[in-house]
Design an enzyme around this catalytic site. Structure first.
Site, PDB file in Angstrom:
ATOM      1  N   HIS A 194     -27.948 146.978  -2.691  1.00 19.63           N
ATOM      2  CA  HIS A 194     -27.812 147.540  -1.349  1.00 19.63           C
ATOM      3  C   HIS A 194     -27.744 149.079  -1.353  1.00 19.63           C
ATOM      4  O   HIS A 194     -28.503 149.759  -0.648  1.00 19.63           O
ATOM      5  CB  HIS A 194     -26.569 146.942  -0.677  1.00 19.63           C
TER       6      HIS A 194
ATOM      7  N   GLU B  32     -23.404 155.367  -0.342  1.00 21.06           N
ATOM      8  CA  GLU B  32     -22.644 155.288   0.921  1.00 21.06           C
ATOM      9  C   GLU B  32     -21.692 156.481   1.050  1.00 21.06           C
ATOM     10  O   GLU B  32     -21.425 156.963   2.139  1.00 21.06           O
ATOM     11  CB  GLU B  32     -21.843 153.980   0.996  1.00 21.06           C
TER      12      GLU B  32
ATOM     13  N   HIS C 205     -29.799 152.818   6.471  1.00 22.29           N
ATOM     14  CA  HIS C 205     -29.798 151.359   6.369  1.00 22.29           C
ATOM     15  C   HIS C 205     -31.023 150.711   7.010  1.00 22.29           C
ATOM     16  O   HIS C 205     -31.385 149.593   6.648  1.00 22.29           O
ATOM     17  CB  HIS C 205     -28.539 150.771   7.002  1.00 22.29           C
TER      18      HIS C 205
ATOM     19  N   ARG D 169      -8.868 129.670  15.351  1.00 19.85           N
ATOM     20  CA  ARG D 169      -9.279 130.735  16.287  1.00 19.85           C
ATOM     21  C   ARG D 169      -8.759 132.122  15.903  1.00 19.85           C
ATOM     22  O   ARG D 169      -8.646 133.007  16.730  1.00 19.85           O
ATOM     23  CB  ARG D 169      -8.865 130.420  17.725  1.00 19.85           C
TER      24      ARG D 169
ATOM     25  N   GLU E  79     -19.534 149.016  18.001  1.00 18.39           N
ATOM     26  CA  GLU E  79     -20.857 149.629  17.808  1.00 18.39           C
ATOM     27  C   GLU E  79     -21.651 149.750  19.097  1.00 18.39           C
ATOM     28  O   GLU E  79     -22.826 149.392  19.173  1.00 18.39           O
ATOM     29  CB  GLU E  79     -21.657 148.856  16.738  1.00 18.39           C
TER      30      GLU E  79
ATOM     31  N   ASN F 165     -25.012 153.403  10.069  1.00 16.22           N
ATOM     32  CA  ASN F 165     -26.208 152.738   9.558  1.00 16.22           C
ATOM     33  C   ASN F 165     -27.259 153.733   9.059  1.00 16.22           C
ATOM     34  O   ASN F 165     -28.400 153.353   8.805  1.00 16.22           O
ATOM     35  CB  ASN F 165     -26.821 151.837  10.641  1.00 16.22           C
TER      36      ASN F 165
ATOM     37  N   LYS G  69     -15.997 144.309  10.430  1.00 19.06           N
ATOM     38  CA  LYS G  69     -17.237 143.512  10.489  1.00 19.06           C
ATOM     39  C   LYS G  69     -17.111 142.398   9.448  1.00 19.06           C
ATOM     40  O   LYS G  69     -16.875 142.674   8.264  1.00 19.06           O
ATOM     41  CB  LYS G  69     -18.456 144.372  10.172  1.00 19.06           C
TER      42      LYS G  69
ATOM     43  N   LYS H 176     -14.533 156.602   8.255  1.00 18.79           N
ATOM     44  CA  LYS H 176     -14.811 155.290   8.844  1.00 18.79           C
ATOM     45  C   LYS H 176     -13.753 154.951   9.891  1.00 18.79           C
ATOM     46  O   LYS H 176     -14.068 154.414  10.959  1.00 18.79           O
ATOM     47  CB  LYS H 176     -14.884 154.211   7.758  1.00 18.79           C
TER      48      LYS H 176
ATOM     49  N   ARG I  40     -20.681 154.185  16.360  1.00 22.15           N
ATOM     50  CA  ARG I  40     -20.562 153.476  15.080  1.00 22.15           C
ATOM     51  C   ARG I  40     -21.921 153.265  14.413  1.00 22.15           C
ATOM     52  O   ARG I  40     -22.004 153.126  13.190  1.00 22.15           O
ATOM     53  CB  ARG I  40     -19.825 152.135  15.283  1.00 22.15           C
TER      54      ARG I  40
ATOM     55  N   HIS J 218     -32.588 148.365   4.547  1.00 24.97           N
ATOM     56  CA  HIS J 218     -32.638 146.904   4.711  1.00 24.97           C
ATOM     57  C   HIS J 218     -34.061 146.395   4.582  1.00 24.97           C
ATOM     58  O   HIS J 218     -34.303 145.341   3.985  1.00 24.97           O
ATOM     59  CB  HIS J 218     -32.096 146.493   6.083  1.00 24.97           C
TER      60      HIS J 218
HETATM   61  N1  GLY Z   1     -21.116 149.173   7.442  1.00 22.58           N
HETATM   62  C1  GLY Z   1     -21.370 149.653   8.747  1.00 22.58           C
HETATM   63  C2  GLY Z   1     -20.260 149.381   9.707  1.00 22.58           C
HETATM   64  O1  GLY Z   1     -19.214 148.914   9.313  1.00 22.58           O
HETATM   65  O2  GLY Z   1     -20.415 149.607  10.882  1.00 22.58           O
END
Ligand code: GLY
Length: 372
Positions: free
Chosen positions: A275, A193, A258, A129, A247, A255, A151, A237, A251, A262
């Site tokens: 990517h 990026e 993206h 956990r 998010e 994107n 993430k 970041k 946040r 994507h």
């Molecule tokens: N790569 C986008 C984020 O970490 O929110």
């Protein structure tokens, strides 16, 4: 390389606050750092997850740094590449965790790029956990993005990153020296990026990039600029994640590029573009759409495109690309909310906003303009 070092803090609550430490030749000091901040000390057990190429270059340095600091370290080497970010690889991490008898107070170290980081992070989020995780990113993309912010996850056969959890690392340990072995294509695609942070958050970063003649290979980027890139992207970041960890809103600006990116990756079966290259194309389209909607200026779009070309990133789509499929794929994106695609559009250099004004037709119109 310069001997500069810097630390950025991700200012989350309580023990979820952590540092991103950037310093040349720091891989060999990881063990002492862990002892200093008290990570993994109760059980002493550490599992290093990596891939064959990275482990060959840096595994021994990290592993002896841990052993010398008194840890009982073992390693698991998984095949490299997005197609191995699967439940099968995750199971192998669990098997290694079991074989090594990792306890609640043990540690997983992700030594690699985004794939290793995401999978190891998800294993750390779920094993018993949740156990501690340290990210040691070895690609520029992981250093500026995926290793920061918690993430974690794996791919589902029908979609990227569909299975995952938020699990913040306890430390992000960046040694820029390792970029010397990064393939040029991976370097330049990560620059997409980096440009993203300049457009959405940090105008000074954008100007620093604009002062550099070429951004497509490490050798054209002076050590001081590299240090600024790593520091400023980590800071951007960290600021965004500490304001909006899960998010809810802000946040999502990460994107930028993206949504279309994507869709392009998916429609071209992840074969034509990697990517970052797809994100570069996505930023070109999002910028053009923002100009159409009167949200930002053509000169700013031109400056963004100049950076994309300095990074030698692709700027056109193949003539046989299926634009309808790209438009259809937009609605399968994770950024869809209440049936609307949440598009991130730039509003000025250093600033971006969420928009729900973007129609599939507007996307297609702009895609058509870049078909070769
Ligand atoms: N790569 C986008 C984020 O970490 O929110």
């Amino acid at each position: 390389m310069s001997s500069n070092s810097a630390t950025v803090t991700v200012a989350l609550e309580g023990d979820r606050r952590y540092d991103i430490a950037i310093a040349n030749h720091s891989l060999q000091n990881l063990g002492t750092k862990l002892v200093e901040i008290g990570l993994g000390k109760k059980s002493n057990k550490v599992l290093i997850v990596s891939n064959p190429v990275i482990y060959k270059h840096y595994g021994e340095t990290v592993s002896s740094s841990l052993t010398n600091a008194g840890f009982n370290a073992t390693n698991l080497i998984l095949p490299a590449g997005e197609r191995f970010k699967t439940a099968n690889s995750l199971q192998k991490i669990y098997d290694a965790a079991l074989a090594h008898r990792l306890e609640r107070s043990s540690l997983i170290i992700a030594l690699g790029g985004g794939v290793v980081g995401d999978m190891s992070g998800y294993a750390a989020a779920t094993w018993l956990r949740g156990i501690d995780l340290v990210q040691v990113p070895t690609t520029l993309l992981a250093m500026v993005d995926s290793a920061i912010g918690g993430k974690t996850g794996i791919n589902h056969p029908h979609g990227k990153n569909l299975i995952g959890a938020f699990h913040q690392p306890r430390l992000v340990w960046v040694d820029p020296e390792v970029l010397k072995t990064l393939p040029a294509r991976e370097f330049r695609s990560a620059i997409a990026e980096v440009i993203k942070y300049g457009v959405i958050w940090d105008r000074d970063l954008f100007e620093l990039l604009a002062n550099c003649d070429r951004l497509d290979q490490l050798r054209y980027v002076k050590p001081d600029l590299l240090q600024s890139i790593l520091y400023r992207c980590a800071k951007a970041k960290a600021e965004i994640v500490s304001k909006d960890e899960k998010e809810g809103n802000l946040r999502a600006i990460l994107n930028y590029g993206h949504t279309v990116g994507h869709a392009i990756e998916s429609v071209t079966n992840y074969r034509l573009y990697n990517h970052g290259e797809a994100v570069g194309l996505g930023m070109a389209i999002a910028g053009a759409i923002a100009v159409d909607l009167g949200l930002w200026t053509q000169p700013d779009q031109d400056r963004q495109m100049l950076l994309i070309s300095k990074a030698r990133l692709p700027q056109t789509l193949p003539s046989d690309i299926d634009l309808d499929a790209i438009a259809a794929s937009l609605s399968n994106d994770k950024k869809v909310e209440a049936g609307k695609v949440r598009f991130i559009l730039p509003t000025a250099l250093g600033s971006a906003n969420l928009s729900d004004q973007v129609t599939a037709e507007l996307v297609k119109q702009n895609l058509r303009k870049i078909v070769a």
